[in-house]
Design a protein around this motif. Structure first.
Motif, PDB file in Angstrom:
ATOM      1  N   ARG A   1       0.955  -1.092  -0.015  1.00 38.00           N
ATOM      2  CA  ARG A   1       0.182  -0.150   0.099  1.00 38.00           C
ATOM      3  C   ARG A   1       0.512   1.157  -0.161  1.00 38.00           C
ATOM      4  O   ARG A   1       1.807   1.333   0.966  1.00 38.00           O
ATOM      5  CB  ARG A   1      -0.861  -0.009   1.002  1.00 38.00           C
ATOM      6  N   ALA A   2       0.797   1.965  -0.793  1.00 37.82           N
ATOM      7  CA  ALA A   2       1.436   3.317  -1.067  1.00 37.82           C
ATOM      8  C   ALA A   2       1.231   4.224   0.192  1.00 37.82           C
ATOM      9  O   ALA A   2       0.023   4.224   0.617  1.00 37.82           O
ATOM     10  CB  ALA A   2       1.246   4.067  -2.385  1.00 37.82           C
ATOM     11  N   GLY A   3       2.142   4.850   0.610  1.00 36.14           N
ATOM     12  CA  GLY A   3       1.933   6.089   1.740  1.00 36.14           C
ATOM     13  C   GLY A   3       2.350   5.315   3.114  1.00 36.14           C
ATOM     14  O   GLY A   3       2.612   4.064   3.171  1.00 36.14           O
ATOM     15  N   VAL A   4       2.719   6.615   4.052  1.00 33.51           N
ATOM     16  CA  VAL A   4       3.146   5.933   5.040  1.00 33.51           C
ATOM     17  C   VAL A   4       2.103   5.771   6.126  1.00 33.51           C
ATOM     18  O   VAL A   4       1.613   6.596   6.965  1.00 33.51           O
ATOM     19  CB  VAL A   4       4.409   7.000   5.778  1.00 33.51           C
ATOM     20  N   VAL A   5       1.391   4.700   5.985  1.00 33.08           N
ATOM     21  CA  VAL A   5       0.186   4.394   6.576  1.00 33.08           C
ATOM     22  C   VAL A   5       0.280   2.907   7.356  1.00 33.08           C
ATOM     23  O   VAL A   5       1.248   2.482   7.331  1.00 33.08           O
ATOM     24  CB  VAL A   5      -1.054   4.303   5.564  1.00 33.08           C
ATOM     25  N   THR A   6      -0.706   2.690   8.099  1.00 33.21           N
ATOM     26  CA  THR A   6      -0.790   1.343   9.001  1.00 33.21           C
ATOM     27  C   THR A   6      -1.771   0.419   8.469  1.00 33.21           C
ATOM     28  O   THR A   6      -2.676   0.097   9.333  1.00 33.21           O
ATOM     29  CB  THR A   6      -0.699   1.813  10.402  1.00 33.21           C
ATOM     30  N   PRO A   7      -2.221   0.085   7.422  1.00 34.29           N
ATOM     31  CA  PRO A   7      -3.055  -0.673   7.127  1.00 34.29           C
ATOM     32  C   PRO A   7      -3.104  -2.124   7.656  1.00 34.29           C
ATOM     33  O   PRO A   7      -2.010  -2.798   7.370  1.00 34.29           O
ATOM     34  CB  PRO A   7      -3.337  -0.700   5.518  1.00 34.29           C
ATOM     35  N   THR A   8      -4.228  -2.742   8.160  1.00 30.92           N
ATOM     36  CA  THR A   8      -4.428  -4.146   8.481  1.00 30.92           C
ATOM     37  C   THR A   8      -5.320  -5.038   7.668  1.00 30.92           C
ATOM     38  O   THR A   8      -5.606  -6.171   8.021  1.00 30.92           O
ATOM     39  CB  THR A   8      -4.610  -4.288   9.979  1.00 30.92           C
ATOM     40  N   LYS A   9      -6.136  -4.274   6.883  1.00 32.13           N
ATOM     41  CA  LYS A   9      -7.246  -5.288   6.164  1.00 32.13           C
ATOM     42  C   LYS A   9      -6.876  -5.228   4.792  1.00 32.13           C
ATOM     43  O   LYS A   9      -6.285  -4.451   3.999  1.00 32.13           O
ATOM     44  CB  LYS A   9      -8.608  -4.036   6.368  1.00 32.13           C
ATOM     45  N   PRO A  10      -7.315  -6.485   4.146  1.00 36.43           N
ATOM     46  CA  PRO A  10      -6.805  -6.884   2.822  1.00 36.43           C
ATOM     47  C   PRO A  10      -7.288  -5.559   1.688  1.00 36.43           C
ATOM     48  O   PRO A  10      -6.610  -5.152   0.885  1.00 36.43           O
ATOM     49  CB  PRO A  10      -7.562  -8.132   2.344  1.00 36.43           C
ATOM     50  N   GLU A  11      -8.514  -5.035   2.090  1.00 30.83           N
ATOM     51  CA  GLU A  11      -9.035  -4.117   1.100  1.00 30.83           C
ATOM     52  C   GLU A  11      -8.281  -2.860   1.112  1.00 30.83           C
ATOM     53  O   GLU A  11      -8.680  -1.874   0.192  1.00 30.83           O
ATOM     54  CB  GLU A  11     -10.772  -3.872   1.354  1.00 30.83           C
ATOM     55  N   GLN A  12      -7.410  -2.524   2.104  1.00 29.07           N
ATOM     56  CA  GLN A  12      -6.502  -1.242   2.315  1.00 29.07           C
ATOM     57  C   GLN A  12      -5.293  -1.476   1.358  1.00 29.07           C
ATOM     58  O   GLN A  12      -4.810  -0.545   1.385  1.00 29.07           O
ATOM     59  CB  GLN A  12      -6.393  -1.111   3.649  1.00 29.07           C
ATOM     60  N   TYR A  13      -5.062  -2.510   0.823  1.00 26.64           N
ATOM     61  CA  TYR A  13      -3.717  -2.660  -0.080  1.00 26.64           C
ATOM     62  C   TYR A  13      -4.142  -2.661  -1.596  1.00 26.64           C
ATOM     63  O   TYR A  13      -5.123  -3.178  -1.947  1.00 26.64           O
ATOM     64  CB  TYR A  13      -3.124  -3.987   0.312  1.00 26.64           C
ATOM     65  N   ASP A  14      -3.195  -2.201  -2.116  1.00 31.23           N
ATOM     66  CA  ASP A  14      -3.398  -1.900  -3.544  1.00 31.23           C
ATOM     67  C   ASP A  14      -2.978  -3.051  -4.440  1.00 31.23           C
ATOM     68  O   ASP A  14      -3.397  -3.037  -5.648  1.00 31.23           O
ATOM     69  CB  ASP A  14      -2.415  -0.579  -4.122  1.00 31.23           C
ATOM     70  N   TYR A  15      -1.680  -3.564  -4.103  1.00 28.27           N
ATOM     71  CA  TYR A  15      -0.997  -4.402  -5.079  1.00 28.27           C
ATOM     72  C   TYR A  15      -0.607  -5.713  -4.229  1.00 28.27           C
ATOM     73  O   TYR A  15      -0.249  -5.890  -2.790  1.00 28.27           O
ATOM     74  CB  TYR A  15       0.410  -4.053  -5.160  1.00 28.27           C
ATOM     75  N   TRP A  16      -0.901  -6.863  -4.738  1.00 29.36           N
ATOM     76  CA  TRP A  16      -0.874  -8.206  -4.463  1.00 29.36           C
ATOM     77  C   TRP A  16       0.129  -9.247  -4.901  1.00 29.36           C
ATOM     78  O   TRP A  16       0.257  -9.208  -6.293  1.00 29.36           O
ATOM     79  CB  TRP A  16      -2.150  -8.986  -4.222  1.00 29.36           C
ATOM     80  N   GLY A  17       0.954  -9.970  -4.268  1.00 25.67           N
ATOM     81  CA  GLY A  17       1.879 -10.869  -4.997  1.00 25.67           C
ATOM     82  C   GLY A  17       0.889 -12.264  -4.913  1.00 25.67           C
ATOM     83  O   GLY A  17      -0.221 -12.150  -4.856  1.00 25.67           O
ATOM     84  N   GLN A  18       1.631 -13.280  -5.680  1.00 23.65           N
ATOM     85  CA  GLN A  18       0.902 -14.374  -6.277  1.00 23.65           C
ATOM     86  C   GLN A  18       0.623 -15.447  -4.876  1.00 23.65           C
ATOM     87  O   GLN A  18      -0.128 -16.452  -4.970  1.00 23.65           O
ATOM     88  CB  GLN A  18       1.603 -15.111  -7.312  1.00 23.65           C
ATOM     89  N   GLY A  19       1.204 -15.384  -3.875  1.00 25.86           N
ATOM     90  CA  GLY A  19       1.110 -16.424  -2.659  1.00 25.86           C
ATOM     91  C   GLY A  19       2.174 -17.239  -2.853  1.00 25.86           C
ATOM     92  O   GLY A  19       2.623 -17.903  -3.766  1.00 25.86           O
ATOM     93  N   THR A  20       2.387 -17.735  -1.573  1.00 33.31           N
ATOM     94  CA  THR A  20       3.413 -19.053  -1.314  1.00 33.31           C
ATOM     95  C   THR A  20       2.966 -19.719  -0.292  1.00 33.31           C
ATOM     96  O   THR A  20       2.228 -19.231   0.872  1.00 33.31           O
ATOM     97  CB  THR A  20       4.637 -18.330  -1.123  1.00 33.31           C
ATOM     98  N   LEU A  21       2.704 -21.231  -0.351  1.00 36.48           N
ATOM     99  CA  LEU A  21       2.131 -21.910   0.385  1.00 36.48           C
ATOM    100  C   LEU A  21       3.066 -22.685   1.388  1.00 36.48           C
ATOM    101  O   LEU A  21       4.199 -22.729   1.262  1.00 36.48           O
ATOM    102  CB  LEU A  21       1.543 -23.355  -0.357  1.00 36.48           C
ATOM    103  N   VAL A  22       2.612 -22.410   2.883  1.00 33.53           N
ATOM    104  CA  VAL A  22       3.128 -23.079   4.097  1.00 33.53           C
ATOM    105  C   VAL A  22       2.343 -23.801   4.602  1.00 33.53           C
ATOM    106  O   VAL A  22       1.289 -23.800   4.852  1.00 33.53           O
ATOM    107  CB  VAL A  22       3.339 -21.898   5.112  1.00 33.53           C
ATOM    108  N   THR A  23       2.963 -25.280   4.531  1.00 31.06           N
ATOM    109  CA  THR A  23       2.179 -26.167   5.205  1.00 31.06           C
ATOM    110  C   THR A  23       2.930 -26.857   6.512  1.00 31.06           C
ATOM    111  O   THR A  23       4.206 -27.034   6.312  1.00 31.06           O
ATOM    112  CB  THR A  23       2.342 -27.535   4.169  1.00 31.06           C
ATOM    113  N   VAL A  24       2.363 -26.644   7.501  1.00 34.01           N
ATOM    114  CA  VAL A  24       2.969 -27.374   8.985  1.00 34.01           C
ATOM    115  C   VAL A  24       2.347 -28.431   9.260  1.00 34.01           C
ATOM    116  O   VAL A  24       1.206 -28.649   9.687  1.00 34.01           O
ATOM    117  CB  VAL A  24       2.866 -26.219   9.996  1.00 34.01           C
ATOM    118  N   SER A  25       3.222 -29.597   9.527  1.00 34.11           N
ATOM    119  CA  SER A  25       2.840 -30.740   9.823  1.00 34.11           C
ATOM    120  C   SER A  25       2.856 -31.025  11.298  1.00 34.11           C
ATOM    121  O   SER A  25       3.837 -30.572  11.864  1.00 34.11           O
ATOM    122  CB  SER A  25       3.630 -31.897   9.078  1.00 34.11           C
ATOM    123  N   SER A  26       1.778 -31.743  11.777  1.00 34.79           N
ATOM    124  CA  SER A  26       1.738 -31.815  13.278  1.00 34.79           C
ATOM    125  C   SER A  26       2.330 -33.225  13.729  1.00 34.79           C
ATOM    126  O   SER A  26       2.604 -33.915  13.021  1.00 34.79           O
ATOM    127  CB  SER A  26       0.573 -31.429  14.015  1.00 34.79           C
TER     128      SER A  26
END
Length: 123
Positions: A98-123
């Motif tokens: 998100r552009a700007g010196v801000v402190t967003p914590t909600k998805p809709e507050q961000y402008d650009y997104w990466g493709q995602g990376t999968l994290v799998t934790v086995s118990s």
């Protein structure tokens, strides 16, 4: 602006992983990079954010004390160090900007997104 998230994988519970988010493109002034995650059947949720110029951070309660978000030595790179991983941390992790010196914590507050990376934790 393009974001590239990497570093996901399979890890045992109590283990560690470090995710990277590299931003490229024309970025002027301060900005905030956030990490979100989405588990199957659940909504995307905030994990952590880092705001350039000042370096302020914030974390979701569920990851406080276990995850650390930081700026990398390379320009426009942010890391998410994840320690003491639990099965409930399993999700696709996304970085966002998100552009700007801000402190967003909600998805809709961000402008650009990466493709995602999968994290799998086995118990």
């Amino acid at each position: 602006v393009q974001l590239q998230a990497s570093g996901g994988g399979l890890v045992q519970a109590w283990g560690s992983l470090r995710l990277s988010c590299a931003a490229s493109g024309r970025i002027i002034g301060g900005y905030t990079v956030g990490w979100f995650r989405q588990a199957p059947g659940k909504e995307r949720e905030f994990v952590a954010r880092f705001t350039w110029y000042g370096g302020s951070t914030s974390y979701a309660d569920s990851v406080k004390g276990r995850f650390t978000i930081s700026r990398g030595s390379a320009e426009n790179t942010v890391y998410l160090q994840m320690n003491t991983l639990k099965a409930e941390d399993t999700a696709v992790y996304y970085c966002a900007l998100r552009a700007g010196v801000v402190t967003p914590t909600k998805p809709e507050q961000y402008d650009y997104w990466g493709q995602g990376t999968l994290v799998t934790v086995s118990s």
